[in-house]
Structure formats: structure tokens, C-alpha cells
Design a protein around this motif. Structure first.
Motif, mmCIF file in Angstrom:
data_model
loop_
_atom_site.group_PDB
_atom_site.id
_atom_site.type_symbol
_atom_site.label_atom_id
_atom_site.label_comp_id
_atom_site.label_asym_id
_atom_site.label_seq_id
_atom_site.Cartn_x
_atom_site.Cartn_y
_atom_site.Cartn_z
ATOM 1 N N UNK A 25 -1.152 2.485 8.445
ATOM 2 C CA UNK A 25 0.200 2.166 7.943
ATOM 3 C C UNK A 25 0.909 1.205 8.890
ATOM 4 N N UNK A 26 0.719 1.389 10.176
ATOM 5 C CA UNK A 26 1.346 0.495 11.138
ATOM 6 C C UNK A 26 0.772 -0.912 11.098
ATOM 7 N N UNK A 27 -0.483 -1.060 10.637
ATOM 8 C CA UNK A 27 -1.116 -2.374 10.572
ATOM 9 C C UNK A 27 -0.955 -3.039 9.208
ATOM 10 N N UNK A 28 -0.287 -2.367 8.272
ATOM 11 C CA UNK A 28 -0.141 -2.892 6.918
ATOM 12 C C UNK A 28 0.677 -4.181 6.924
ATOM 13 N N UNK A 29 0.109 -5.250 6.337
ATOM 14 C CA UNK A 29 0.790 -6.540 6.267
ATOM 15 C C UNK A 29 0.798 -7.097 4.846
ATOM 16 N N UNK A 51 -4.859 -6.886 3.216
ATOM 17 C CA UNK A 51 -5.618 -5.633 3.169
ATOM 18 C C UNK A 51 -6.871 -5.727 2.302
ATOM 19 N N UNK A 52 -7.196 -6.914 1.806
ATOM 20 C CA UNK A 52 -8.392 -7.047 0.961
ATOM 21 C C UNK A 52 -9.680 -6.623 1.669
#
Length: 246
Positions: free
Chosen positions: A196-200, A205-206
């Protein structure tokens, strides 16, 4: 009558000790966060047949929580050694990049000091060491990285992890099946929080989606835990290809 000569007071050893102890003092919250995960790992390992001596030996020689959780989860009798080695290598491969970032700050040190510093490196000590180095650089320090501070952080985290995984191995048989309490979900839960912290966004996220789908397909087709290797490699491949598209 000659006047008494002023005494020379050496403060360097005291300042060195205080710089070292600044590390574990700053890392106290992180060490406290290590405790439940270390205990859970030790308990899981004991239920897979590891002795209270073998658990701290494993965590002390490897010192990589993610790969240790994976290895214990994949452990069987007889163990699939090649699979466990492959998974450990993949999960710990991030240390290659972390070491490359840290290396310029260690290049002025002899190998007898630089190599132990890299051995004790983990995600948390790496992040804290770099953050402190940036602050020192902004303050105009000639040497950005404080080796004593970094080692203070690293040794504190290392001892906390090794000691409490050993304690977890001792008390694990007394607890019983940790899955009944949901403790086995501790590390997956942390992993989801990290994601969640790395979600951009969806586009970035592919590679995660490619990794998920290939891992799921491998799990259904190929017996064993090879879905972990396939998922990791496919995700890395997808990230490489999609980086070239941008």
C-alpha cells in the motif's frame, strides 16, 4: 617555582561511545516492532522441527526476515533445498541495490570495517543510516555516514531479531498451533501494508498484476511452491519491459 601544566582531557572516546549509543537509542521503536515478528518466526520454525539453537543460527547467519519467513513456510521433510535457496536469493536480491546505494558512503573505509557494515545491513538500518547521512551532509559534515551510529542501529536490530527468534522457538511449543490465533498472518499483513505504501496507481502496478496471474496459474498447474519463483521472475520481467515503454 614553575606553574602547574594544564591537564589534557581527552573526550574522543566518550564522544565515540555516545555516537554509537545514539544508534540503538534512535532504533528503539523499530526494535520494539521487531519483537512480535521475531517471536512468530521462531514459533513457526519450532513447529517445523527447528531446535531453539537452530533458529537463532538461521536468523543470525541470514538476517533477512522476509526470506526467513518464506524458507520456514516452504520447509518440509525432506526439505526442497534448491527451491528454498532460490526463494531466499530472490527475496534478498534487493540487498544488491541497497548495498550499491550505501557503497559510496563506505568507500573511504578499509574492508575490515566496510564488510561487517554490509553484513549487518537490513531494510531498517539501511534507511536509518541513509537518513542520518543526509542530515549530516546538510550540516556540512565531511564524512556523511556516521559508521558508529550506523553500527549502533544495526547491532541493536540484529541482536533483537536473533534473540527474540530464539525465544519464540522456545515458547512456540507452549503456545501450540499459532494459526489458531492468526499469528501466522503477521508477515503477510505487513507485506500488504508495504505494498500500500508503494502504490503509485494502476499503470505502475501492472507488473504486480502479471506476477499475481502467473503465480496463480503456476500454483494450479505445477505442484510445490515454484509459483513463488515464477511469480517473482515474471514480475521482474514485466517491470523491465514496461519500463522501456515509458
Amino acid at each position: 617555582m614553575s606553574s602547574p601544566q594544564p591537564r589534557t582531557i581527552t573526550t574522543a572516546p566518550k564522544s565515540r561511545r555516545s555516537e554509537f549509543w545514539r544508534g540503538p537509542t534512535a532504533a528503539l521503536p523499530v526494535m520494539a516492532g521487531f519483537l512480535p515478528f521475531a517471536m512468530v518466526l521462531g514459533a513457526q520454525a519450532s513447529q517445523k522441527g527447528f531446535s531453539p539453537l537452530e533458529v537463532p543460527l538461521m536468523t543470525g547467519l541470514n538476517f533477512g526476515g522476509g526470506s526467513e519467513f518464506a524458507a520456514v513456510g516452504l520447509w518440509s521433510s525432506p526439505p526442497h533445498v534448491l527451491l528454498i535457496v532460490a526463494i531466499t536469493l530472490l527475496i534478498n536480491s534487493r540487498h544488491l541495490l541497497m548495498g550499491a546505494v550505501l557503497a559510496p558512503l563506505l568507500q573511504h573505509l578499509p574492508r575490515r570495517k566496510a564488510l561487517p557494515a554490509l553484513f549487518f545491513m537490513c531494510d531498517e538500518s539501511w534507511a536509518m543510516g541513509l537518513a542520518d547521512a543526509r542530515e549530516r551532509a546538510h550540516a556540512g559534515k565531511t564524512v556523511a555516514l556516521s559508521l558508529r551510529y550506523y553500527l549502533g542501529v544495526s547491532v541493536g536490530l540484529y541482536l533483537t531479531w536473533v534473540v527474540f527468534t530464539g525465544i519464540g522457538a522456545v515458547v512456540g511449543p507452549l503456545i501450540g498451533d499459532i494459526k489458531a490465533y492468526g499469528f501466522d498472518m503477521a508477515f503477510p499483513a505487513v507485506f500488504l501494508v508495504l505494498l500500500r505504501g508503494m502504490w503509485k496507481g494502476m499503470r505502475a502496478s501492472r507488473p504486480w498484476l502479471v506476477s499475481l496471474l502467473t503465480a496463480a496459474a503456476t500454483y494450479l498447474i505445477i505442484p510445490g511452491a515454484w509459483y513463488v519463483v515464477v511469480g517473482a521472475l515474471s514480475g521482474l520481467g514485466a517491470a523491465y519491459v514496461m519500463a522501456g515503454e515509458s
